[in-house]
Design a protein around this motif. Structure first.
Motif: not given
Length: 263
Positions: A163-174
């Motif tokens: 989440i710190g490197r990308f975003s909360a949405v990216s974390f959910q997708v991954l």
């Protein structure tokens, strides 16, 4: 609240509705980031997120049974999880702190709240105290509990880092890649049934993840290009700025000459 709500949702509802609850986190995170931080998403990102949700839904959602209590627990879990993940990213950006530093500040609070409220919630749901389990627990169970706790630590670290490197949405997708891996490893290691529906759903989900990665990179490139254009001046603007500075210099020289003549 996040973990408790998800576990209660799984206990009170069917597995199919639990999977729908997990899938709903992506659009909820998008809407909450739009409301809280006015974050805009490109059309490509929205389409890729929709493809991921459809793919994971096809390969995981089967029977859907829900009741009032389970629905309320699911709503609380989705809201709390989404807010937590958005807060992780915003706090790291706002205070310019790293993932490990933020985790070291929040983990003791989470552990203390679990130690205080966990036994009471467990007794309310099961009717047994935590000490009752200690009488019948085996050494093998203790080993797996410790292993589970150790893996949970790495899971939290990866969450804060992602989440710190990308975003909360990216974390959910991954995070939905975990579902694909669970189905695949279950088929490889435990001879679990893998139907044509599961395979097609996994392929659609992986394709959506690839599209999402491409869409995010395109979005970053467009934002960088826009920033460069905003920060750069055209040749005409530079000439106008230079002419303005020359006029200001001439006027300043004339005012000094006037002051000398007056003296």
């Amino acid at each position: 609240m996040s973990i408790t709500g998800m576990n209660l949702s799984l206990m009170l509802n069917s597995v199919g509705f639990y999977q729908i609850t997990k899938l709903s986190m992506i659009p909820v995170v998008c809407v909450m980031e739009w409301i809280l931080h006015n974050k805009q998403y490109s059309k490509e990102v929205k389409i890729s997120v929709l493809v991921v949700v459809i793919g994971v839904g096809v390969c995981t959602v089967t029977d859907v049974k829900v009741n009032a209590k389970g629905f309320i627990c699911a709503c609380v879990a989705v809201f709390a999880t989404s807010l937590q993940q958005i807060s992780i990213g915003s706090l790291q950006t706002k205070y310019s702190i790293g993932s490990f530093e933020l985790l070291s500040k929040t983990a003791p609070i989470q552990a203390l709240s679990l130690l205080i409220f966990g036994p009471f919630i467990d007794y309310y749901l099961s009717g047994n105290l935590v000490s009752d389990y200690m009488k019948t627990i085996s050494s093998g169970a203790v080993l797996f509990i410790l292993l589970s706790c150790s893996l949970a630590v790495f899971c939290n670290i990866s969450q804060y880092l992602c989440i710190g490197r990308f975003s909360a949405v990216s974390f959910q997708v991954l995070g939905h890649m975990k579902t694909v891996c669970v189905l695949t490893l279950g088929w490889l290691l435990f001879d679990s049934e893998l139907t044509f529906k599961n395979i097609m759903g996994m392929l659609v989900a992986v394709g959506g993840m690839v599209i999402y990665s491409w869409a995010v990179e395109v979005e970053k490139a467009d934002s960088k290009a826009t920033l460069v254009v905003q920060n750069s001046l055209t040749e005409e603007e530079l000439n106008l700025l230079k002419d303005g500075m020359d006029d200001h210099t001439v006027k300043l020289g004339e005012s000094k000459e006037t002051q000398v003549f007056e003296i």
